[in-house]
Design an enzyme around this catalytic site. Sequence first.
Site, PDB file in Angstrom:
ATOM      1  N   PRO A   2       8.391  -0.603  -3.869  1.00 26.61           N
ATOM      2  CA  PRO A   2       7.241  -0.586  -3.102  1.00 26.61           C
ATOM      3  C   PRO A   2       6.192   0.471  -3.696  1.00 26.61           C
ATOM      4  CG  PRO A   2       8.918   0.483  -1.572  1.00 26.61           C
ATOM      5  CD  PRO A   2       9.529  -0.038  -2.669  1.00 26.61           C
ATOM      6  N   GLU A   3       4.812  -0.289  -3.826  1.00 30.02           N
ATOM      7  CA  GLU A   3       3.818   0.620  -4.284  1.00 30.02           C
ATOM      8  C   GLU A   3       2.871   0.891  -3.281  1.00 30.02           C
ATOM      9  OE1 GLU A   3       2.614  -1.083  -8.048  1.00 30.02           O
ATOM     10  OE2 GLU A   3       4.575  -1.961  -8.378  1.00 30.02           O
TER      11      GLU A   3
END
Length: 271
Positions: A2-3
Site C-alpha cells: 500500500p502507498e
Amino acid sequence: MPELPEVETVVQGLRSRITGKVVDEVLIHDPDLPRNVEPEQLVRKLEGQRVSDVRRRGKYILFELANGNLVAIHLRMTGKLLVCSEDEDTEYQRITFLFEGGEKLVMDDLRRLGTLDLLESEDEEPLSSLGLEPFTDDYEWEEFRELFDTTQPLKLLLLAQKKITGLGNIYASEVLFRAGLDPRASGNEISEEGKRKLFELIPEVLSEAIENNGTTFSNFRDSSGETGNFQDFLRVYQKEGEPCPACGTEIVRVDQSGRGTYYCPNCQDKG
Ligand code: ZN
C-alpha cells in the site's frame, strides 16, 4: 504494497469506526509483531486506553491513545486492518484489539512483513526520519526543490521516504508520466519547470487515487474488506507493451533497484 492513498483509505475507514472506543483486551497471536516493545508490555500499555484518533504519517497508520501514546502500524505487502464482530476470526491474524461493546480490530497478514511500534510521540523513529508529507503545511516548494540536488535517478528519488513520504512504485511511475519526466534522469538534470510540475502533480495524483479508494491489484483491502478502483485510471503502471494514452508509443518497463518502472520513451524526457 500500500502507498499513501491506500493507507489514507484505511485510515479514513478506521477513524469513523474506532475513534472513541476503549481497548478492553489485546490478543497478540504473533509475538514477533511488536518491534520496539515486549508483547506483555504492549498489552499492559494498551488495555483500558481510549483511542482518541486514527491518522496517517507517510505510509504508517497511527492509533493515538488517550494517554498520548501512538501505535504505528505499517502494512507492508499483505497486511490488512479489519474491523470484525467479536466472534469472527481471520486466517492470518497477528494481533487483535477487542473493544468494549464487542467489536474488534484485527491485523491480518499472510506474509507477516507488517510492523507495529509503540511510540510516545511522532518525534521517535520510524516516524521522525520521514520526509515531506504531501497535503500538509510542511510540503513547501523551497524545501521540495532542494531534494533534487542529487545524481539519484528520479524514480528512486520519489520512492525515498526520507525525502517525500507516501509514494511507492505505482504512484511514482504515474506521477513521472504525467510530468513528462524520464524516470532514469538524475535529480540534478531536471529543469526548474520539471520540478515544479512534480511538486504540483504529486498531491494531485495522490488525491485522485484517494477519491477512488486507492489501487487494488491483489491484496489491498480497506477496513471493511473492500477493494479500491484507481487501477482503472492508471496510465503506465504495468502497461508494458500497451500504447501510451498520449502518443500511442509502446510503454516500456525497465528495472530500477530491482523494481519495475513503466514509462513512455516518447513523452518522457528530462523536462
Ligand atoms: Zn507517449
